[in-house]
Design a protein around this motif. Structure first.
Motif, short mmCIF file in Angstrom:
data_model
loop_
_atom_site.label_atom_id
_atom_site.label_comp_id
_atom_site.label_asym_id
_atom_site.label_seq_id
_atom_site.Cartn_x
_atom_site.Cartn_y
_atom_site.Cartn_z
N ASP A 159 0.81 -1.21 0.00
CA ASP A 159 0.00 0.00 0.00
C ASP A 159 0.85 1.27 0.00
O ASP A 159 0.32 2.38 0.04
N ALA A 160 2.16 1.13 -0.05
CA ALA A 160 3.05 2.29 -0.01
C ALA A 160 3.10 2.98 -1.38
O ALA A 160 2.80 2.38 -2.42
N SER A 161 3.46 4.25 -1.37
CA SER A 161 3.57 5.00 -2.62
C SER A 161 4.76 5.95 -2.55
O SER A 161 5.19 6.34 -1.46
N VAL A 162 5.27 6.31 -3.72
CA VAL A 162 6.39 7.26 -3.83
C VAL A 162 6.01 8.30 -4.87
O VAL A 162 5.81 7.97 -6.04
N LYS A 163 5.89 9.54 -4.43
CA LYS A 163 5.55 10.65 -5.32
C LYS A 163 6.84 11.40 -5.65
O LYS A 163 7.63 11.72 -4.77
N ILE A 164 7.03 11.69 -6.93
CA ILE A 164 8.28 12.30 -7.35
C ILE A 164 8.05 13.75 -7.80
O ILE A 164 7.09 14.05 -8.52
N ALA A 165 8.91 14.64 -7.31
CA ALA A 165 8.87 16.06 -7.67
C ALA A 165 10.23 16.44 -8.25
O ALA A 165 11.25 15.82 -7.95
N TYR A 166 10.21 17.52 -9.08
CA TYR A 166 11.49 17.94 -9.66
C TYR A 166 11.35 19.34 -10.24
O TYR A 166 10.35 19.63 -10.90
N PRO A 167 12.35 20.21 -10.06
CA PRO A 167 13.56 20.04 -9.27
C PRO A 167 13.42 20.49 -7.82
O PRO A 167 14.38 20.45 -7.07
N ASN A 168 12.19 20.94 -7.45
CA ASN A 168 11.97 21.41 -6.08
C ASN A 168 10.69 20.80 -5.52
O ASN A 168 9.78 20.42 -6.26
N TRP A 169 10.62 20.75 -4.23
CA TRP A 169 9.37 20.47 -3.53
C TRP A 169 9.37 21.26 -2.24
O TRP A 169 10.46 21.51 -1.66
N GLY A 170 8.18 21.67 -1.80
CA GLY A 170 8.18 22.49 -0.60
C GLY A 170 6.86 22.51 0.12
O GLY A 170 5.86 21.89 -0.29
N LEU A 171 6.86 23.22 1.24
CA LEU A 171 5.72 23.35 2.12
C LEU A 171 5.55 24.83 2.45
O LEU A 171 6.53 25.55 2.60
N SER A 172 4.31 25.27 2.59
CA SER A 172 4.06 26.65 2.96
C SER A 172 2.91 26.71 3.96
O SER A 172 2.05 25.84 3.98
#
Length: 478
Positions: A159-172
């Motif tokens: 049930d695990a997942s891996v989400k890929i971002a590029y070239p940045n990922w962030g939180l606000s």
């Protein structure tokens, strides 16, 4: 306040010089976590305690596809899963991982781009092109199919997942005015912006891209060519593993650069009929341009790499960070958020030199908190004082603290695991420090195991260097 994200970078799983890769004496990938990996997982479990499980963010070069075959990398990632998500035990992190590709694993972003385009076709759409970049904020829509397939090798993790971002990922967080942005760090390195530099030279323009999309469109293919998939390049890929050793010698790196340039220019003439002496602009020939480009990456960059072992950041590196934060990143933040964050923290890796500090950057009201994760590999026979590793802790209020794991042992001892901040007041630093102190016995075991592995690896490399030196002496005598 609780720890909501744990950021790890430059694990280089599958690489034999990674402290996390578990190998047999024969050099084959072993089953189960390495001693270092198991000790790190134990220390993190004791530190995090019974709080809600944080989300794991892998900030590039977690998989050493740049220098290691896919099979070795995959087996080593399973070692990580067994340490963080043991069957019959307690998960260390949430089962959704965020993956931000770097230069050694840029190929994973290429796979995600292809899969995204194919999915659009299957739904009846025809996109204009592949996605160049992802949004910084929000849950990424792209999936890392390779890692998810490896999760499926462990039946309790399907049930695990891996989400890929590029070239940045962030939180606000609008309420606090804080934001945290993460980038592997390769685009802070001019070596990976080579095609932008060529564009600037040929067009008499600014070689520094203004947007993330331009940055990736111009240089993504170059990164794929340079470092992202050499581990699957057969014999030449195996030879690429000695590049760091070559870079440690000025003469060797110069000869290496000259050899590559001769092969490229000779191949263009012999196989494609292209004259390397053809003029491009201002009397500059194709041969001149190729030699300059190769010297930049394999020659002068090598010299900067050697010089850089003695300090964390030089003037050029500070300028590059200021450009990245102040131009392409700021432009992207303005596009996605209604207001610029009052307080920004920026996390990156790539350099293998952990540190934390604050930096004045145009366009931001207060100094930006800068955090580097360091890395888990030994680039030289032993670590230099500024090399080492840290894990970044991000709270639910978007404060950031650096869990400093190790640096070069000084006077035969290694500094204890500790928590440090960028300089601004932080409740997270205080709370995390208390948690680390409570888990001091586990972290002391981790430090002892890391120190032993560093010494073991250093002794092995010194023996290898002496063996090569003796062999060269014998060959010269013959």
């Amino acid at each position: 306040m609780s720890i909501r994200h744990v950021v790890l970078s430059d694990l280089h799983l599958g690489a034999r010089d990674s402290l996390l890769t578990h190998v047999h004496g024969s050099g084959e990938i072993a089953e189960g976590p390495s001693e270092v990996l198991a000790a790190f997982a134990n220390g993190m479990r004791e530190t995090l305690g019974d709080d809600p499980k944080p989300q794991l963010v892998l900030l590039g070069d977690a998989l050493d596809l740049g220098l290691s075959p896919f099979g070795d990398v995959s087996k080593s990632f399973l070692q990580l899963l067994d340490a963080f998500y043991p069957e019959g035990g307690s998960d260390l992190f949430e089962r959704e991982i965020i993956y931000i590709a770097g230069n050694h694993d840029h190929h994973l972003w290429r796979i995600a781009q292809d899969n995204g385009f194919l999915s659009a076709l299957e739904s009846g759409q025809i996109p204009g092109d592949l996605d160049s970049v992802t949004n910084i904020f929000g849950t990424p829509s792209h999936r890392c199919r390779l890692m998810e397939s490896l999760f499926n090798h462990r039946p309790h993790l399907t049930d695990a997942s891996v989400k890929i971002a590029y070239p940045n990922w962030g939180l606000s967080d609008n309420a606090t005015g804080r934001a945290v942005v993460m980038h592997h760090g390769h685009y802070l390195d001019g070596m990976y912006r080579a095609l932008s530099n060529v564009r600037g030279f040929l067009g008499d323009g600014n070689p520094l891209p203004a947007t993330m999309r331009q940055l990736e469109q111009e240089n993504g293919p170059w990164i794929d060519f340079l470092w992202s998939d050499l581990g699957s390049a057969g014999e030449i890929g195996n030879e690429a593993g000695s590049l760091y050793g070559t870079m440690l010698s000025a003469g060797a790196s110069h000869d290496f650069a000259e050899s590559i340039a001769r092969r490229i220019t000779g191949g263009l003439h012999a196989k494609l009929g292209i004259n390397p002496k053809m003029e491009l602009k201002y009397g500059i020939t194709l041969d001149n341009l190729i030699r300059a480009g190769v010297d930049l990456t394999a020659g002068r960059a090598a010299e900067r790499q050697r010089d850089g072992y003695g300090h964390v950041l030089g003037e050029d590196e500070i300028e590059d960070i200021g450009w990245y934060l102040g131009t392409p990143l700021a432009n992207e933040i303005r596009r996605e958020l209604p207001d610029m964050p009052r307080e920004l923290s920026f996390i990156f890796g790539h350099t293998h030199k952990p540190f934390q500090d604050e930096l004045l950057v145009d366009g931001y009201n207060v100094p930006v908190g800068i955090f580097n994760t360091g890395g888990w590999v030994l680039d030289e026979p032993t670590l230099m004082p500024v090399q080492g590793c840290a894990a970044m802790l991000v709270s639910d209020e978007l404060e950031v603290a650096s869990l400093r794991l190790f640096n070069d042992p000084t006077d035969g001892t290694i500094a204890p695991v500790r928590v440090e901040g960028s300089g601004r007041l932080s409740r997270l630093v205080d709370q995390a420090s208390e948690a680390v102190d409570a888990a001091s016995a586990h972290w002391a075991d981790f430090s002892r195991i890391v120190h032993a592995r560093i010494v073991e690896e250093a002794d092995k490399r010194v023996r290898q260097m002496l063996d090569r030196s003796n062999e060269q002496v014998r060959e010269a005598a013959e």
